[in-house]
Design a protein around this motif. Sequence first.
Motif, PDB file in Angstrom:
ATOM      1  N   LEU A  91      47.325  50.730 -10.538  1.00 54.67           N
ATOM      2  CA  LEU A  91      47.635  50.393 -11.933  1.00 54.67           C
ATOM      3  C   LEU A  91      48.743  49.347 -11.974  1.00 54.67           C
ATOM      4  CD1 LEU A  91      47.596  53.960 -13.572  1.00 54.67           C
ATOM      5  CD2 LEU A  91      45.889  52.144 -13.869  1.00 54.67           C
TER       6      LEU A  91
ATOM      7  N   SER B 127      40.166  54.288  -5.837  1.00 54.19           N
ATOM      8  CA  SER B 127      41.515  53.700  -5.816  1.00 54.19           C
ATOM      9  C   SER B 127      41.966  53.370  -4.402  1.00 54.19           C
ATOM     10  CB  SER B 127      42.526  54.644  -6.475  1.00 54.19           C
ATOM     11  OG  SER B 127      42.231  54.783  -7.834  1.00 54.19           O
TER      12      SER B 127
ATOM     13  N   GLU C   7      50.872  65.970 -15.435  1.00 58.65           N
ATOM     14  CA  GLU C   7      49.871  64.963 -15.113  1.00 58.65           C
ATOM     15  C   GLU C   7      48.820  65.465 -14.114  1.00 58.65           C
ATOM     16  OE1 GLU C   7      51.490  60.839 -15.375  1.00 58.65           O
ATOM     17  OE2 GLU C   7      51.000  60.884 -13.257  1.00 58.65           O
TER      18      GLU C   7
ATOM     19  N   ILE D  53      39.587  54.338 -14.139  1.00 62.08           N
ATOM     20  CA  ILE D  53      40.520  53.354 -13.592  1.00 62.08           C
ATOM     21  C   ILE D  53      39.811  52.053 -13.180  1.00 62.08           C
ATOM     22  CG2 ILE D  53      40.436  54.286 -11.229  1.00 62.08           C
ATOM     23  CD1 ILE D  53      43.518  53.734 -11.107  1.00 62.08           C
TER      24      ILE D  53
ATOM     25  N   TYR E 185      48.213  58.337 -17.184  1.00 60.65           N
ATOM     26  CA  TYR E 185      47.259  58.646 -16.121  1.00 60.65           C
ATOM     27  C   TYR E 185      47.030  60.147 -16.036  1.00 60.65           C
ATOM     28  CZ  TYR E 185      45.387  59.076 -11.349  1.00 60.65           C
ATOM     29  OH  TYR E 185      44.615  59.389 -10.257  1.00 60.65           O
TER      30      TYR E 185
ATOM     31  N   PRO F 148      46.150  55.532  -6.845  1.00 57.66           N
ATOM     32  CA  PRO F 148      45.797  55.154  -8.216  1.00 57.66           C
ATOM     33  C   PRO F 148      46.978  54.571  -8.984  1.00 57.66           C
ATOM     34  CG  PRO F 148      45.269  57.484  -7.811  1.00 57.66           C
ATOM     35  CD  PRO F 148      45.862  56.943  -6.560  1.00 57.66           C
ATOM     36  N   ARG F 149      48.160  55.143  -8.782  1.00 54.35           N
ATOM     37  CA  ARG F 149      49.342  54.667  -9.520  1.00 54.35           C
ATOM     38  C   ARG F 149      49.745  53.283  -9.028  1.00 54.35           C
ATOM     39  NH1 ARG F 149      49.577  60.577  -8.858  1.00 54.35           N
ATOM     40  NH2 ARG F 149      50.061  61.537 -10.835  1.00 54.35           N
TER      41      ARG F 149
ATOM     42  N   VAL G  85      44.099  56.789 -18.499  1.00 55.21           N
ATOM     43  CA  VAL G  85      43.270  56.378 -17.366  1.00 55.21           C
ATOM     44  C   VAL G  85      43.107  57.564 -16.414  1.00 55.21           C
ATOM     45  CG1 VAL G  85      43.149  54.808 -15.391  1.00 55.21           C
ATOM     46  CG2 VAL G  85      44.187  54.042 -17.521  1.00 55.21           C
ATOM     47  N   THR G  86      41.918  57.665 -15.854  1.00 61.12           N
ATOM     48  CA  THR G  86      41.724  58.693 -14.832  1.00 61.12           C
ATOM     49  C   THR G  86      40.696  58.175 -13.841  1.00 61.12           C
ATOM     50  OG1 THR G  86      41.273  61.030 -14.453  1.00 61.12           O
ATOM     51  CG2 THR G  86      39.905  59.930 -16.112  1.00 61.12           C
ATOM     52  N   ASP G  87      40.488  58.889 -12.727  1.00 56.56           N
ATOM     53  CA  ASP G  87      39.470  58.353 -11.823  1.00 56.56           C
ATOM     54  C   ASP G  87      38.403  59.354 -11.447  1.00 56.56           C
ATOM     55  OD1 ASP G  87      41.754  59.264 -10.584  1.00 56.56           O
ATOM     56  OD2 ASP G  87      42.101  57.418  -9.442  1.00 56.56           O
TER      57      ASP G  87
ATOM     58  N   TYR H 121      52.298  51.671 -16.137  1.00 58.25           N
ATOM     59  CA  TYR H 121      51.982  53.098 -16.039  1.00 58.25           C
ATOM     60  C   TYR H 121      53.174  53.924 -16.505  1.00 58.25           C
ATOM     61  CZ  TYR H 121      52.189  57.468 -13.347  1.00 58.25           C
ATOM     62  OH  TYR H 121      52.378  58.760 -12.962  1.00 58.25           O
TER      63      TYR H 121
END
Lengths: 184, 719
Positions: B632, B589, B645, B709, B612, B628-629, B683-685, B639
């Motif tokens: 998105l 990200s 989270e 992601i 997320y 990451p946010r 979604v995740t990374d 998001y």
Amino acid sequence: MEQPQSLVLMKQRAEAVQTVVSEVRNMREAFDYCVELAKKEGLQSIAAPGLGKNASALGTICKKNGLNFLTKNLREHIGRIGTGFTVANWGIAETATLVIDSGSEDLRIATMLGEIHVAALPRSRIVADAAALEEELTRMMKTTPSYLSFISGASRTADIERVLTIGVHGPQQLHMLIMEEELL
Amino acid sequence: MIKTPHDLQTYRKDLKGALRNQFLGKTLDTFATAYPTSRANAFAGIDFDTLACEIAKGKDESIPKLESLLEEFTAHAREAGAVVHFARTAFEANSIIASIAGENGVKKIVKGKSMTAEETFLNAHLEREGYEVTETDLGEWIIQLRGEGPSHMVLPAIHLSRKDVADLFTKVTGEPRDPDDINGMVKVARRELRRKFIEADMGISGANFAIASSGTIGLVTNEGNGRLVTTMPRVHVALVGVDKLVPNLRSALRILTALPRNATGQVISTYVTWITGATECKTADNGRKQMHIVFLDNGRLALSKDPLFSQALRCIRCGACANVCPIYKLVGGHNYGHVYIGAIGLVMTYFYHGRENARAIVKNCLNCQSCRKVCPAGIDLPGLIKEVHGTILKVEGKKPIRNVLLQKVLPNRRLFHSLLRQARIAQKPVADGGFIRHLPMLFSGNHGFRRLPAIARVPLRDMWDRINPRVDNPKYRVALFGGCLVDFVYPEQAAALLRIARKRAVQFEYPLGQTCCGLPAQMMGEKQTARAVAVQNLSALDPADFDYIVTLCASCGSHLKENYSRLLKGEGALAVKVAQLEAKVIDFSSFATRVLGVAPEEFQRAGQKVAYHAPCHLCRGMGVSREPRELLDTAGLQYVRSGDEEVCCGFGGSFSIDFPEISAELLRRKLDNAEATGAGVLVTDCPGCVLQLRGGMERRGGRMQVKHIAEVVAEQRKS
């Protein structure tokens, strides 16, 4: 002078720990407050060790109002102490803390085993945070033996289901009387 | 009495029992939800990380000179009329305290809360010697009456309900108690214990600080029992671990800034008491109290000399490492420590209460880094837990089969990768059932709470040249560090990265000498194996050849960035290479937003709603949470924030094999939170989190898709 700002913070933080803050002009008004409170709460006595020459004034007011006035050998009066009255050495605004030299056993008993603790604090003795008192406190600790107390609110616990409950072992109320005048 | 399981099977049984305890689950969950907010409020205006650094620095300066601080303390305390003792062991400390009681004709003792006295089992010792001992902290009194140990360092009775306490108090007082009248129950304690304070001949306290420059002890309490214990009886004994020594008041005040804020979210505890010497006591012979301070070593001085473990002595006993631990939240302190609980408890148990008691519990760590982030003394708790785990495995010589196999297979990349390929053909355990099931952690049959993915038909390394075009005159060169999961299970995540970077004049490379990052080995306590693969990866990815080293896996990324330097510390040029590598490792990200600089114009608008999950090793391990946010949002996705989270999904690599029930419960909560957002995609990374979350979602038949992601961002690109 950062007084006003510290005073505002002191009041705000005190409220957060259920300390009742009032402003008084002098010791005389502090005594009146203390006596009125004791009467209102239905308490029978006021314990005020270590008041020095101010003691007789409080003693007179107590007598007039039918309250027992205790100044020494407080161990013998445990269970009969209504209000403990003290004068704080310092106040720390950041944490609404009263700093009280508690070397005297009687003073410790008055502030721990009374139902209510009323402490007078000269306004000039309020500092922003504990760090500002570092030198002074170190000096007090080195004047031995020494028993120094930080008191910030009434005795509390959250040991049963994390429910905040006031008055476990110590006083069930703490009153802070911020005093305009210096001590006589 | 405290009984801590000595083997994994018994431990798992206890854990299952705890997971069934609905009251415990609910109360700890409420606590875990309330704690971060009250803590944040208490720290308003204070930079926590700076404070933690200062506390760590101060402690690190004191720890090597505890002996000289002790001398200095002793001289001042003696001058002020106190008697100072030194106990090498727990037994010695208990014996010293018993003889002080004996010499002074003591019968009744009141105690303030002291974890150090819990450590030495002081009450049991004194009771055997015929003394009446009463705990006066409400929570400690409750557990004393029940014959239990504390389940939290600051909130010792947090595992009990109001009804438990009401039943207990009914028994103690002989009068019925209403469970909903908590104030009434507190007043029972006030009445009963006040009598004890007055009758007692001796008071025992702990100490939060021992200030060397003045010989002062500092006590932090809320109830006020600390003041009474040190005021009413004619004898006062303070039992103090030598690690509580600080040079001066300034150091103590610094710790005091953090302690109540981090422990209970209070800016200060109600009573902080500083005692120097023998103070006034009218019932004592000469009008002055008999004041004794017993310093306890019990292994602390040995710890203080260890370059790694000495940091454990920085602990200020705030208990926050339990407050934020996702496992503590599920099973409570009686199942997460011996005497000391929480992350620090897993470490301390080994040193203070022995290997047998540490053996099973020390495995119960997800390495999610939550405790480390919240520690006000910057202790690398997950790191120390793994070290203890590894040491126990080593000295006991009874390694689980998967450790033995991993040790043999992992350092040999060709063998490792060929086994993974064979596993694809068979899609079932090959060679040894235990091996394939555990090594790549993908084939476990008896972990039905999630479906496990199949090994990819073509691993990333075999398709790389086909999907990665050569670029003429590239602006910069980027190595992809795949990691096992991207290489052999989810190569499509790497393909997505390449699609996003297309036409940007970036040359990607996938050095084929790379292998597993080594984190699974470290998690299983196999440091040597972790070191061996670190060297291989370092040879395969010479940082001098690349401008960036991108990872799609947060676990690999944080392991490369943080643990390699420890594994190769002091190894000359290799250590320098590691430092150079660290500087170039970047998560997907951050790479996409800051290096590639992707822009909204490249993406379709009005994308779908996505939730997320923040991987532990990204948000805490690599300290990346904004990117990451942001990505998105840039990619046109909506998001929606979900509850918890940043709490671990329960994967933790081999953790989910040792503790499937805990892993399953964490996963259940995670998926519930995600589904509650109403988003279509989670979604995740990190491919490890994808494995756990997607497997869990499929098993429960949930409608949400789970994606890396890189995949969702690639899908949003305008064609």
